[in-house]
Structures are given as C-alpha cells and as structure tokens.
Design a protein around this motif. Structure first.
Motif, PDB file in Angstrom:
ATOM      1  N   TYR A  87       0.828  -1.207   0.000  1.00 42.24           N
ATOM      2  CA  TYR A  87       0.000   0.000   0.000  1.00 42.24           C
ATOM      3  C   TYR A  87       0.863   1.258   0.000  1.00 42.24           C
ATOM      4  O   TYR A  87       1.766   1.411   0.832  1.00 42.24           O
ATOM      5  CB  TYR A  87      -0.919   0.004   1.226  1.00 42.24           C
ATOM      6  CG  TYR A  87      -1.628   1.328   1.458  1.00 42.24           C
ATOM      7  CD1 TYR A  87      -2.642   1.728   0.615  1.00 42.24           C
ATOM      8  CD2 TYR A  87      -1.250   2.171   2.504  1.00 42.24           C
ATOM      9  CE1 TYR A  87      -3.290   2.947   0.808  1.00 42.24           C
ATOM     10  CE2 TYR A  87      -1.886   3.378   2.712  1.00 42.24           C
ATOM     11  CZ  TYR A  87      -2.908   3.767   1.850  1.00 42.24           C
ATOM     12  OH  TYR A  87      -3.518   4.973   2.043  1.00 42.24           O
ATOM     13  N   CYS A 139      -1.453  -0.854  -4.159  1.00 40.12           N
ATOM     14  CA  CYS A 139      -2.758  -0.264  -3.850  1.00 40.12           C
ATOM     15  C   CYS A 139      -2.579   1.158  -3.345  1.00 40.12           C
ATOM     16  O   CYS A 139      -1.595   1.481  -2.675  1.00 40.12           O
ATOM     17  CB  CYS A 139      -3.452  -1.121  -2.789  1.00 40.12           C
ATOM     18  SG  CYS A 139      -4.965  -0.409  -2.104  1.00 40.12           S
ATOM     19  N   LEU A 186      -7.874   1.159  -3.905  1.00 43.28           N
ATOM     20  CA  LEU A 186      -8.381   0.502  -2.698  1.00 43.28           C
ATOM     21  C   LEU A 186      -9.799  -0.025  -2.898  1.00 43.28           C
ATOM     22  O   LEU A 186     -10.134  -1.140  -2.474  1.00 43.28           O
ATOM     23  CB  LEU A 186      -8.347   1.490  -1.527  1.00 43.28           C
ATOM     24  CG  LEU A 186      -8.958   0.996  -0.212  1.00 43.28           C
ATOM     25  CD1 LEU A 186      -8.116  -0.121   0.403  1.00 43.28           C
ATOM     26  CD2 LEU A 186      -9.097   2.162   0.770  1.00 43.28           C
TER      27      LEU A 186
END
Length: 242
Positions: free
Chosen positions: A136, A208, A234
C-alpha cells in the motif's frame, strides 16, 4: 444510509471501474448509493494552476449538487482534500461569502472512501476476498491533508486471503503532484523511479492506493519497467469477493 457518490473527473473519465467498485462495497453493506448527474470537476486543477476565479464556479456547482446529501463519498484523496480544505476558502477569498458559508457547512460531510467506511460507518471488514500479495502506497493528499493514517490498512488487513506487505519508505511522494509532473518532468521521473524500486523490493503482485492519479503515474513506470506489478485502487480490492 443514503450516500452520494462524487466520482471525480479522473475516475469518471479514465477509471470508471473505481466508482462502480465503491457502489458494490456500499450496497453490499446495505446502503443506498446515488450518483448526482449534475456533478462536474471539483476545481483542483484550476486552483493548483493559479486560476481561483475559474475554480469558483466549480465550487458553486459542487455545493449546489451535493448540498442536500448527508454523506458524500469521493474515491480520491486529492479531490476530497480539495473540497474539504479549499472550497470554503476559495469562495471567501473571491468575495462570495454566502457561498463560502454554504461550502464550509457542506464539506464536513465529504469523505474519502476509507474515512467513510471506518469513521462514519464504523466498518473495517467489508466482506472482501483478494488472495494476492499487496503493498500500500499512502498518497500525499490522503496522508498529509486528510490524515487518513492507517485507515486504508485497517480495511486491507480484514480482506480474506490477502498477503499485505509493508512498502519501504512508504511516506515518500511518488512524484506525480498533478501539473508538477509536467512542469518538473525530470524530478518527477526520478521520484517515481525511487517509488517503483521500493515497490519491487516488496515482491508484491499489486500496488494499492486511494488515488488513481498517483497509481496512473507509478503504474506507467512499473509497466515500462516490465515489472509485472499491477496497480489497483483501494475500492477495487475491497469490492473483490473472490
């Protein structure tokens, strides 16, 4: 809860699947989602480029379009930050104090997706399934202006089957910055090279983030490097059920 979707220009034009993913998530959780068709741009591009007068009609349009709703979701940290931090200020600085008053009253109801889920709806497990290795990237507007903290990570940790790995130097900017990438192309490219090197260190299948603009920038470099790493918003991961 009845929730209005502000899709944003980039998503509506280039990444419509992100808006559809938001709808699937919220409907899965039992909420009604509406798409006000009068919505246009939030004005971020105009304001950031030095045209506040041209941004003002867009502030007015957003306020007129979304004022009736109790909750508005924007699957974009940068656009949510523009509305929350700058709509009221822009109207006030342009001398439209009535519009400023309306904008300041509306903007607390505008939420980035992770904020809406975690803070407003009180949900971290949205019933997602995504059996892939994921890392992420916290985008600048989400990290520094909205102060999302670990809310996106809270949601990702509840996804069934996910292998979530930390991104080295995660808080470093990817180098996009809207027109920054155009005006300072060499610096932007160097920053993105650092970011993609960090991504590849994780051996993740998927990167992400909460902003498709940043993912477009990083994803373009990853693609040219033939890294094999995909980029996904996301919302798309949270909407996945297999």
């Amino acid at each position: 809860m009845k929730i209005a979707l502000f899709a944003t220009c980039v998503n509506d034009t280039l990444f419509p699947g992100t808006g559809k993913a938001v709808v699937r998530i919220l409907e899965r959780l039992g909420h009604e989602v509406v798409f006000p068709e009068a919505q246009t741009c939030c004005g971020q591009m105009h304001l950031n480029t030095g045209y506040p007068e041209q941004a003002l009609p867009l502030v007015r349009s957003f306020t007129d379009t979304f004022e009736e709703y109790d909750a508005i979701v924007a699957p974009s940290g940068s656009c949510a930050a523009m509305v929350r931090d700058w709509h009221g200020k822009t109207a006030a600085r342009q001398g439209d104090h009535r519009l400023a008053e309306r904008a300041f009253a509306l903007t607390p109801r505008v939420h980035e997706l992770a904020e809406l889920l975690v803070d407003v709806l009180g949900v971290t497990d949205v019933g997602a399934v995504f059996p892939h290795r994921v890392t992420y990237h916290p985008t600048c507007h989400g990290l520094r202006m909205l102060k999302l903290g670990d809310k996106p990570l809270q949601l990702l940790r509840e996804v069934r089957g996910i292998d979530l790995v930390d991104l080295p130097d995660a808080t470093e900017c990817c180098g996009f910055g809207g027109t920054f990438a155009l005006k300072n192309a060499d610096v932007s490219a160097a920053m993105c090279a650092d970011k993609t090197a960090a991504v590849k260190q994780t051996r993740a299948e998927v990167l992400c983030a909460v902003d498709n603009s940043c993912l477009m920038h990083i994803g373009g470099t990853l693609s040219r490097q033939r890294s094999g790493v995909r980029v996904m918003h996301l919302a798309e991961i949270l909407a996945s059920d297999r």
